[in-house]
Design a protein around this motif. Structure first.
Motif, short mmCIF file in Angstrom:
data_model
loop_
_atom_site.label_atom_id
_atom_site.label_comp_id
_atom_site.label_asym_id
_atom_site.label_seq_id
_atom_site.Cartn_x
_atom_site.Cartn_y
_atom_site.Cartn_z
N PHE A 173 21.15 -12.52 51.09
CA PHE A 173 19.68 -12.51 51.20
C PHE A 173 19.01 -11.55 50.21
O PHE A 173 17.86 -11.17 50.43
CB PHE A 173 19.23 -12.13 52.62
CG PHE A 173 20.07 -12.68 53.73
CD1 PHE A 173 20.26 -14.04 53.89
CD2 PHE A 173 20.70 -11.82 54.63
CE1 PHE A 173 21.04 -14.54 54.93
CE2 PHE A 173 21.48 -12.31 55.66
CZ PHE A 173 21.66 -13.67 55.81
N THR A 174 19.69 -11.19 49.13
CA THR A 174 19.19 -10.10 48.28
C THR A 174 19.28 -10.48 46.80
O THR A 174 20.29 -10.20 46.14
CB THR A 174 19.98 -8.81 48.55
OG1 THR A 174 20.03 -8.57 49.97
CG2 THR A 174 19.34 -7.61 47.86
N PRO A 175 18.23 -11.09 46.24
CA PRO A 175 18.27 -11.51 44.84
C PRO A 175 17.92 -10.37 43.88
O PRO A 175 16.97 -10.45 43.10
CB PRO A 175 17.22 -12.62 44.80
CG PRO A 175 16.21 -12.19 45.83
CD PRO A 175 17.01 -11.55 46.93
N VAL A 176 18.71 -9.30 43.95
CA VAL A 176 18.48 -8.14 43.11
C VAL A 176 19.65 -7.99 42.14
O VAL A 176 20.79 -7.84 42.58
CB VAL A 176 18.34 -6.86 43.96
CG1 VAL A 176 18.19 -5.64 43.05
CG2 VAL A 176 17.14 -6.97 44.90
N PRO A 177 19.43 -8.02 40.84
CA PRO A 177 20.53 -7.84 39.90
C PRO A 177 21.19 -6.47 40.05
O PRO A 177 20.52 -5.47 40.30
CB PRO A 177 19.85 -7.98 38.53
CG PRO A 177 18.60 -8.74 38.80
CD PRO A 177 18.15 -8.32 40.16
N GLY A 178 22.50 -6.46 39.89
CA GLY A 178 23.22 -5.20 39.97
C GLY A 178 24.71 -5.43 40.03
O GLY A 178 25.20 -6.56 39.95
N THR A 179 25.45 -4.34 40.15
CA THR A 179 26.90 -4.40 40.21
C THR A 179 27.36 -5.23 41.40
O THR A 179 26.84 -5.10 42.51
CB THR A 179 27.47 -2.97 40.32
OG1 THR A 179 27.21 -2.27 39.11
CG2 THR A 179 28.96 -3.00 40.58
N ARG A 180 28.33 -6.11 41.14
CA ARG A 180 28.98 -6.87 42.21
C ARG A 180 30.45 -6.51 42.32
O ARG A 180 31.04 -6.62 43.39
CB ARG A 180 28.84 -8.38 41.95
CG ARG A 180 27.39 -8.87 41.98
CD ARG A 180 26.77 -8.75 43.36
NE ARG A 180 25.37 -9.15 43.37
CZ ARG A 180 24.36 -8.31 43.31
NH1 ARG A 180 24.60 -7.00 43.20
NH2 ARG A 180 23.10 -8.73 43.35
N LEU A 181 31.05 -6.10 41.21
CA LEU A 181 32.48 -5.76 41.17
C LEU A 181 32.61 -4.24 41.04
O LEU A 181 32.31 -3.67 39.98
CB LEU A 181 33.17 -6.45 40.00
CG LEU A 181 33.01 -7.98 39.93
CD1 LEU A 181 33.65 -8.50 38.64
CD2 LEU A 181 33.64 -8.65 41.15
N LEU A 182 33.04 -3.59 42.09
CA LEU A 182 33.26 -2.15 42.06
C LEU A 182 34.65 -1.89 41.49
O LEU A 182 35.64 -2.36 42.05
CB LEU A 182 33.15 -1.56 43.46
CG LEU A 182 31.89 -1.87 44.26
CD1 LEU A 182 31.95 -1.19 45.62
CD2 LEU A 182 30.65 -1.46 43.50
N ALA A 183 34.73 -1.15 40.40
CA ALA A 183 36.02 -0.91 39.78
C ALA A 183 35.98 0.39 39.00
O ALA A 183 34.93 0.79 38.49
CB ALA A 183 36.41 -2.06 38.85
N ARG A 184 37.13 1.04 38.91
CA ARG A 184 37.19 2.33 38.22
C ARG A 184 37.11 2.19 36.71
O ARG A 184 36.77 3.13 36.00
CB ARG A 184 38.47 3.07 38.60
CG ARG A 184 39.75 2.37 38.16
CD ARG A 184 40.98 3.12 38.57
NE ARG A 184 42.19 2.45 38.09
CZ ARG A 184 43.42 2.91 38.30
NH1 ARG A 184 43.60 4.01 39.00
NH2 ARG A 184 44.47 2.25 37.83
#
Length: 395
Positions: free
Chosen positions: A113-124
Protein backbone atom coordinates in the motif's frame (compact mmCIF):
# COMPACT_ATOMS: atom_id res chain seq x y z
CA UNK A 1 33.09 -18.20 -4.04
CA UNK A 2 34.09 -19.51 -0.64
CA UNK A 3 32.45 -16.52 1.02
CA UNK A 4 29.27 -17.00 -1.02
CA UNK A 5 29.16 -20.66 0.03
CA UNK A 6 29.17 -19.53 3.66
CA UNK A 7 26.01 -17.45 3.13
CA UNK A 8 22.77 -19.27 3.91
CA UNK A 9 19.34 -18.23 2.60
CA UNK A 10 16.31 -18.56 4.86
CA UNK A 11 12.71 -17.73 3.98
CA UNK A 12 10.75 -16.60 7.04
CA UNK A 13 7.00 -16.30 7.42
CA UNK A 14 7.17 -13.63 10.12
CA UNK A 15 9.27 -10.51 10.42
CA UNK A 16 9.23 -11.06 14.18
CA UNK A 17 11.74 -13.87 13.53
CA UNK A 18 14.27 -11.19 12.51
CA UNK A 19 15.89 -8.93 15.09
CA UNK A 20 14.60 -5.40 14.57
CA UNK A 21 17.97 -3.79 15.28
CA UNK A 22 19.73 -6.00 12.72
CA UNK A 23 17.07 -5.27 10.07
CA UNK A 24 17.13 -1.52 10.69
CA UNK A 25 20.93 -1.45 10.74
CA UNK A 26 20.98 -2.89 7.23
CA UNK A 27 18.37 -0.36 6.13
CA UNK A 28 20.49 2.51 7.46
CA UNK A 29 23.39 1.40 5.23
CA UNK A 30 21.39 1.70 2.01
CA UNK A 31 21.53 4.56 -0.47
CA UNK A 32 17.78 5.23 -0.43
CA UNK A 33 16.26 4.25 2.93
CA UNK A 34 12.72 5.28 3.85
CA UNK A 35 10.74 4.86 7.06
CA UNK A 36 8.44 2.46 5.22
CA UNK A 37 10.99 -0.34 5.17
CA UNK A 38 11.72 -0.10 8.87
CA UNK A 39 11.08 -3.24 10.87
CA UNK A 40 8.45 -1.41 12.96
CA UNK A 41 6.50 -0.29 9.90
CA UNK A 42 6.37 -3.68 8.20
CA UNK A 43 5.63 -5.49 11.46
CA UNK A 44 2.76 -3.10 12.13
CA UNK A 45 1.27 -3.85 8.70
CA UNK A 46 1.15 -7.54 9.57
CA UNK A 47 0.32 -7.46 13.27
CA UNK A 48 -2.52 -4.96 12.74
CA UNK A 49 -4.28 -7.18 10.22
CA UNK A 50 -3.65 -4.78 7.32
CA UNK A 51 -1.30 -6.84 5.12
CA UNK A 52 -2.12 -10.48 5.87
CA UNK A 53 -3.10 -13.64 3.98
CA UNK A 54 -6.74 -12.72 4.64
CA UNK A 55 -6.29 -9.45 2.71
CA UNK A 56 -4.29 -11.17 -0.02
CA UNK A 57 -0.76 -10.47 1.23
CA UNK A 58 1.04 -13.64 2.33
CA UNK A 59 4.31 -12.44 3.87
CA UNK A 60 7.60 -14.16 3.21
CA UNK A 61 10.91 -12.57 4.13
CA UNK A 62 13.98 -13.59 2.17
CA UNK A 63 17.02 -13.39 4.42
CA UNK A 64 20.72 -14.16 3.89
CA UNK A 65 22.90 -15.10 6.84
CA UNK A 66 26.60 -15.50 7.41
CA UNK A 67 26.68 -17.51 10.60
CA UNK A 68 24.33 -15.67 12.94
CA UNK A 69 24.76 -12.33 11.17
CA UNK A 70 22.05 -10.98 8.90
CA UNK A 71 23.77 -9.76 5.72
CA UNK A 72 20.79 -9.21 3.40
CA UNK A 73 17.00 -9.24 3.52
CA UNK A 74 13.88 -8.09 1.72
CA UNK A 75 10.12 -8.20 2.14
CA UNK A 76 8.51 -10.71 -0.22
CA UNK A 77 4.79 -11.28 -0.58
CA UNK A 78 2.81 -13.95 -2.38
CA UNK A 79 -0.35 -12.40 -3.79
CA UNK A 80 -3.57 -13.60 -5.38
CA UNK A 81 -4.57 -10.12 -6.62
CA UNK A 82 -2.91 -6.85 -7.68
CA UNK A 83 -4.55 -4.37 -5.31
CA UNK A 84 -2.49 -2.02 -3.17
CA UNK A 85 0.56 -2.01 -5.44
CA UNK A 86 0.20 1.11 -7.66
CA UNK A 87 2.12 -0.48 -10.52
CA UNK A 88 -0.71 -1.81 -12.62
CA UNK A 89 -0.42 -5.25 -14.18
CA UNK A 90 -4.10 -6.09 -14.62
CA UNK A 91 -3.62 -6.42 -18.40
CA UNK A 92 -0.83 -8.95 -17.84
CA UNK A 93 -3.06 -11.00 -15.54
CA UNK A 94 -5.87 -10.85 -18.11
CA UNK A 95 -3.56 -12.06 -20.90
CA UNK A 96 -2.47 -15.02 -18.77
CA UNK A 97 -6.10 -15.89 -18.03
CA UNK A 98 -7.10 -15.68 -21.70
CA UNK A 99 -4.41 -18.23 -22.52
CA UNK A 100 -5.31 -20.54 -19.66
CA UNK A 101 -2.09 -19.84 -17.74
CA UNK A 102 -2.33 -18.92 -14.03
CA UNK A 103 -0.91 -15.50 -13.17
CA UNK A 104 -1.65 -15.78 -9.47
CA UNK A 105 -0.03 -16.42 -7.14
CA UNK A 106 2.63 -13.92 -8.05
CA UNK A 107 5.29 -12.41 -5.81
CA UNK A 108 6.11 -8.78 -5.06
CA UNK A 109 9.15 -7.28 -3.40
CA UNK A 110 7.41 -4.18 -2.14
CA UNK A 111 5.99 -2.28 0.79
CA UNK A 112 2.24 -2.96 0.86
CA UNK A 113 0.00 0.00 0.00
CA UNK A 114 3.01 2.34 -0.23
CA UNK A 115 4.00 3.77 -3.65
CA UNK A 116 7.13 5.47 -2.33
CA UNK A 117 10.43 4.91 -4.17
CA UNK A 118 13.24 3.57 -2.03
CA UNK A 119 15.40 0.63 -1.09
CA UNK A 120 13.76 -2.77 -1.43
CA UNK A 121 16.84 -5.01 -1.12
CA UNK A 122 18.69 -4.61 2.16
CA UNK A 123 22.28 -5.74 1.68
CA UNK A 124 25.72 -4.98 3.07
CA UNK A 125 27.20 -4.53 -0.46
CA UNK A 126 26.45 -4.93 -4.15
CA UNK A 127 27.56 -8.56 -4.34
CA UNK A 128 25.29 -9.55 -1.48
CA UNK A 129 22.43 -7.61 -3.04
CA UNK A 130 22.85 -9.66 -6.21
CA UNK A 131 22.84 -12.88 -4.19
CA UNK A 132 19.63 -11.77 -2.47
CA UNK A 133 17.86 -11.15 -5.76
CA UNK A 134 19.05 -14.51 -7.09
CA UNK A 135 17.69 -16.19 -3.96
CA UNK A 136 14.30 -14.51 -4.47
CA UNK A 137 14.07 -15.74 -8.05
CA UNK A 138 15.24 -19.27 -7.22
CA UNK A 139 12.74 -19.62 -4.39
CA UNK A 140 9.90 -18.37 -6.60
CA UNK A 141 10.88 -20.85 -9.32
CA UNK A 142 10.82 -23.67 -6.77
CA UNK A 143 7.41 -22.55 -5.50
CA UNK A 144 5.94 -22.33 -9.01
CA UNK A 145 5.24 -18.62 -8.74
CA UNK A 146 4.40 -16.99 -12.08
CA UNK A 147 6.43 -13.82 -11.63
CA UNK A 148 8.25 -11.46 -9.27
CA UNK A 149 7.72 -7.69 -9.23
CA UNK A 150 10.11 -5.38 -7.37
CA UNK A 151 8.12 -2.16 -7.07
CA UNK A 152 9.32 1.45 -6.67
CA UNK A 153 12.89 0.27 -6.30
CA UNK A 154 16.03 2.30 -5.61
CA UNK A 155 18.73 2.83 -8.21
CA UNK A 156 20.91 0.16 -6.60
CA UNK A 157 18.05 -2.35 -6.68
CA UNK A 158 17.21 -1.52 -10.29
CA UNK A 159 20.83 -2.00 -11.29
CA UNK A 160 20.91 -5.44 -9.63
CA UNK A 161 17.72 -6.36 -11.46
CA UNK A 162 19.02 -5.17 -14.82
CA UNK A 163 22.24 -7.13 -14.35
CA UNK A 164 20.12 -10.27 -13.93
CA UNK A 165 17.98 -9.48 -16.97
CA UNK A 166 14.89 -8.41 -15.09
CA UNK A 167 12.64 -6.17 -17.17
CA UNK A 168 12.36 -2.53 -16.14
CA UNK A 169 9.15 -0.55 -16.06
CA UNK A 170 8.93 3.20 -15.57
CA UNK A 171 6.19 5.39 -14.15
CA UNK A 172 5.95 9.07 -13.27
CA UNK A 173 5.62 10.67 -9.85
CA UNK A 174 5.73 14.31 -8.74
CA UNK A 175 8.21 15.61 -6.15
CA UNK A 176 8.99 19.08 -4.78
CA UNK A 177 12.52 20.25 -4.03
CA UNK A 178 13.38 22.91 -1.48
CA UNK A 179 15.63 25.36 -3.30
CA UNK A 180 16.78 27.07 -0.08
CA UNK A 181 13.53 29.00 0.22
CA UNK A 182 13.45 31.49 3.11
CA UNK A 183 9.66 31.32 3.47
CA UNK A 184 6.53 30.48 1.48
CA UNK A 185 6.47 33.88 -0.26
CA UNK A 186 10.06 33.34 -1.37
CA UNK A 187 8.96 30.00 -2.86
CA UNK A 188 5.98 31.63 -4.61
CA UNK A 189 8.29 34.25 -6.09
CA UNK A 190 10.11 31.49 -7.97
CA UNK A 191 6.94 30.48 -9.84
CA UNK A 192 5.49 31.89 -13.02
CA UNK A 193 2.93 34.63 -12.51
CA UNK A 194 -0.11 32.52 -13.38
CA UNK A 195 0.88 29.68 -11.03
CA UNK A 196 1.70 32.11 -8.23
CA UNK A 197 -1.67 33.81 -8.67
CA UNK A 198 -3.53 30.50 -8.72
CA UNK A 199 -1.95 29.28 -5.47
CA UNK A 200 -2.71 32.55 -3.69
CA UNK A 201 -6.32 32.39 -4.86
CA UNK A 202 -6.72 28.81 -3.67
CA UNK A 203 -5.21 29.56 -0.27
CA UNK A 204 -7.42 32.64 0.10
CA UNK A 205 -10.58 30.62 -0.56
CA UNK A 206 -9.75 28.24 2.26
CA UNK A 207 -8.92 31.07 4.66
CA UNK A 208 -12.08 33.01 3.74
CA UNK A 209 -14.12 29.86 4.47
CA UNK A 210 -12.95 30.20 8.06
CA UNK A 211 -10.58 27.23 7.98
CA UNK A 212 -7.44 27.30 10.11
CA UNK A 213 -4.73 24.67 10.41
CA UNK A 214 -2.65 23.29 13.24
CA UNK A 215 0.05 20.64 13.08
CA UNK A 216 1.49 18.09 15.50
CA UNK A 217 4.45 15.80 15.17
CA UNK A 218 5.44 12.57 16.86
CA UNK A 219 4.38 12.12 20.46
CA UNK A 220 2.50 15.44 20.31
CA UNK A 221 -0.14 13.81 18.09
CA UNK A 222 -2.83 12.89 20.61
CA UNK A 223 -4.97 9.78 20.58
CA UNK A 224 -7.96 11.99 19.83
CA UNK A 225 -6.13 13.39 16.81
CA UNK A 226 -5.29 9.89 15.58
CA UNK A 227 -8.93 8.88 16.05
CA UNK A 228 -10.14 11.88 14.06
CA UNK A 229 -7.56 11.25 11.36
CA UNK A 230 -8.78 7.68 10.98
CA UNK A 231 -12.40 8.84 10.64
CA UNK A 232 -11.31 11.05 7.75
CA UNK A 233 -9.03 8.41 6.22
CA UNK A 234 -11.73 5.72 6.40
CA UNK A 235 -14.38 8.01 4.93
CA UNK A 236 -12.18 8.81 1.91
CA UNK A 237 -12.01 5.11 1.01
CA UNK A 238 -15.67 4.41 1.73
CA UNK A 239 -16.72 7.32 -0.50
CA UNK A 240 -14.95 5.51 -3.32
CA UNK A 241 -16.71 2.25 -2.51
CA UNK A 242 -13.80 0.43 -0.87
CA UNK A 243 -12.81 -0.39 2.68
CA UNK A 244 -9.55 1.23 3.81
CA UNK A 245 -6.34 -0.74 3.37
CA UNK A 246 -5.02 0.12 6.82
CA UNK A 247 -6.70 -0.60 10.15
CA UNK A 248 -6.96 1.77 13.10
CA UNK A 249 -4.63 -0.58 14.97
CA UNK A 250 -1.92 0.02 12.37
CA UNK A 251 -1.84 3.73 13.22
CA UNK A 252 -1.92 2.93 16.93
CA UNK A 253 1.25 0.91 16.38
CA UNK A 254 2.79 3.80 14.46
CA UNK A 255 2.04 6.13 17.37
CA UNK A 256 3.56 3.64 19.80
CA UNK A 257 6.64 2.42 17.90
CA UNK A 258 7.73 5.09 15.42
CA UNK A 259 5.93 8.34 16.30
CA UNK A 260 8.83 10.52 15.15
CA UNK A 261 8.06 9.53 11.55
CA UNK A 262 4.65 11.24 11.43
CA UNK A 263 3.39 14.77 11.00
CA UNK A 264 -0.35 15.50 11.19
CA UNK A 265 -2.16 18.57 9.89
CA UNK A 266 -5.67 19.22 11.20
CA UNK A 267 -8.03 21.69 9.53
CA UNK A 268 -10.51 23.35 11.88
CA UNK A 269 -13.52 25.59 11.34
CA UNK A 270 -15.51 27.14 14.18
CA UNK A 271 -13.13 25.30 16.54
CA UNK A 272 -14.20 21.93 15.09
CA UNK A 273 -11.85 19.61 13.18
CA UNK A 274 -13.08 19.02 9.64
CA UNK A 275 -10.14 17.50 7.74
CA UNK A 276 -6.64 16.05 8.15
CA UNK A 277 -3.56 15.16 6.16
CA UNK A 278 -0.85 12.81 7.39
CA UNK A 279 2.76 13.21 6.28
CA UNK A 280 5.67 10.83 6.88
CA UNK A 281 9.12 12.19 7.67
CA UNK A 282 12.38 10.35 6.98
CA UNK A 283 16.05 11.31 6.84
CA UNK A 284 18.30 10.70 3.85
CA UNK A 285 21.57 8.78 4.37
CA UNK A 286 23.58 12.01 4.39
CA UNK A 287 22.30 12.51 7.91
CA UNK A 288 23.00 15.16 10.50
CA UNK A 289 22.06 15.91 14.07
CA UNK A 290 19.63 18.82 14.20
CA UNK A 291 16.35 18.90 12.27
CA UNK A 292 17.58 21.65 9.97
CA UNK A 293 20.93 19.90 9.54
CA UNK A 294 19.43 16.74 8.14
CA UNK A 295 18.59 16.14 4.52
CA UNK A 296 15.05 15.28 5.48
CA UNK A 297 12.39 14.00 3.11
CA UNK A 298 8.65 14.37 3.62
CA UNK A 299 6.14 11.99 2.06
CA UNK A 300 2.52 12.89 1.42
CA UNK A 301 0.52 9.84 2.47
CA UNK A 302 -3.14 10.16 3.53
CA UNK A 303 -5.88 12.72 3.73
CA UNK A 304 -9.59 12.93 4.41
CA UNK A 305 -12.35 15.47 5.12
CA UNK A 306 -15.74 15.42 6.79
CA UNK A 307 -16.88 18.69 5.20
CA UNK A 308 -16.57 20.10 1.70
CA UNK A 309 -14.56 23.30 1.34
CA UNK A 310 -13.34 24.63 -1.99
CA UNK A 311 -9.57 24.01 -2.44
CA UNK A 312 -9.25 22.36 0.99
CA UNK A 313 -7.51 19.33 -0.50
CA UNK A 314 -4.79 21.49 -2.06
CA UNK A 315 -4.24 23.39 1.17
CA UNK A 316 -4.12 20.29 3.38
CA UNK A 317 -2.07 18.08 1.09
CA UNK A 318 0.31 20.55 -0.59
CA UNK A 319 0.45 24.10 0.73
CA UNK A 320 0.49 23.34 4.45
CA UNK A 321 3.12 20.57 4.05
CA UNK A 322 5.28 22.68 1.71
CA UNK A 323 5.17 25.61 4.12
CA UNK A 324 6.18 23.27 6.96
CA UNK A 325 9.01 21.84 4.85
CA UNK A 326 10.33 25.33 4.13
CA UNK A 327 10.10 26.37 7.78
CA UNK A 328 11.91 23.21 8.96
CA UNK A 329 14.58 22.84 6.30
CA UNK A 330 13.12 19.70 4.72
CA UNK A 331 14.82 19.09 1.39
CA UNK A 332 12.18 17.21 -0.59
CA UNK A 333 8.45 16.51 -0.53
CA UNK A 334 7.21 13.48 -2.44
CA UNK A 335 3.62 13.77 -3.51
CA UNK A 336 2.86 10.08 -4.04
CA UNK A 337 1.55 8.18 -7.04
CA UNK A 338 0.11 9.86 -10.12
CA UNK A 339 -1.51 13.29 -10.19
CA UNK A 340 -0.47 15.60 -13.01
CA UNK A 341 -2.37 18.40 -11.20
CA UNK A 342 0.52 18.45 -8.70
CA UNK A 343 2.68 20.27 -11.26
CA UNK A 344 0.61 23.42 -10.79
CA UNK A 345 1.68 23.23 -7.12
CA UNK A 346 5.39 23.07 -8.09
CA UNK A 347 5.82 19.32 -7.74
CA UNK A 348 7.93 18.29 -10.71
CA UNK A 349 7.86 14.99 -12.63
CA UNK A 350 10.40 12.30 -11.76
CA UNK A 351 10.77 8.76 -13.00
CA UNK A 352 10.06 5.82 -10.69
CA UNK A 353 11.14 2.32 -11.69
CA UNK A 354 10.13 -1.25 -10.99
CA UNK A 355 11.79 -4.50 -12.09
CA UNK A 356 9.98 -7.65 -13.21
CA UNK A 357 10.79 -11.30 -13.79
CA UNK A 358 8.30 -13.62 -15.49
CA UNK A 359 8.81 -17.37 -15.46
CA UNK A 360 6.90 -18.11 -18.68
CA UNK A 361 9.29 -17.44 -21.63
CA UNK A 362 6.61 -16.51 -24.18
CA UNK A 363 4.84 -14.13 -21.82
CA UNK A 364 8.18 -12.65 -20.75
CA UNK A 365 8.98 -11.90 -24.38
CA UNK A 366 5.56 -10.33 -24.97
CA UNK A 367 5.80 -8.20 -21.83
CA UNK A 368 9.29 -7.07 -22.79
CA UNK A 369 7.97 -5.80 -26.14
CA UNK A 370 5.11 -4.07 -24.34
CA UNK A 371 7.49 -2.39 -21.90
CA UNK A 372 9.64 -1.09 -24.74
CA UNK A 373 6.58 0.65 -26.24
CA UNK A 374 5.32 1.83 -22.87
CA UNK A 375 8.79 3.09 -21.89
CA UNK A 376 9.01 5.22 -25.03
CA UNK A 377 5.62 6.68 -24.16
CA UNK A 378 6.67 7.45 -20.59
CA UNK A 379 9.85 9.13 -21.84
CA UNK A 380 7.82 11.30 -24.19
CA UNK A 381 5.36 12.12 -21.41
CA UNK A 382 8.22 13.17 -19.12
CA UNK A 383 9.65 15.46 -21.77
CA UNK A 384 6.22 16.99 -22.34
CA UNK A 385 5.76 17.62 -18.63
CA UNK A 386 9.24 19.07 -18.22
CA UNK A 387 8.46 21.60 -20.94
CA UNK A 388 5.52 22.82 -18.80
CA UNK A 389 7.51 23.81 -15.74
CA UNK A 390 5.57 26.01 -13.27
CA UNK A 391 8.76 27.94 -12.47
CA UNK A 392 9.87 31.18 -14.05
CA UNK A 393 11.79 30.76 -17.26
CA UNK A 394 15.29 32.22 -17.33
CA UNK A 395 15.74 35.10 -19.73
Amino acid sequence: MAEEAAIIARVLASLLDVDAAAWNALLAQQSHPTPFLRHEYLAALHESGSATPRTGWMPRFMTLWKGNTLVAACPLYLKNHSYGEYVFDWAWASAYEQHGVPYYPKAVVAVPFTPVPGTRLLARDGATRSLLLQAVRQWCEQEGVSSVHMLFASGDDVQSGAEQDWMLRHTVQFHWKNDHYQNFDHFLASLSQDKRKKIRQERRRVAEAGVRFRWSRGADITTADWDFFYRCYERTYLEHGNPPYLTRDFFARMAAHMPEAWLLFVAERDERPIATSLIAIGASPLGGNGLKDQNLVAYGRYWGALERVDCLHFEACYYQPLQWCIDHGVQRFEGGAQGEHKMARALLPVQATSAHWLAHPAFAEAVERFLEREGAGVEGYLQELQARSPFKTMA
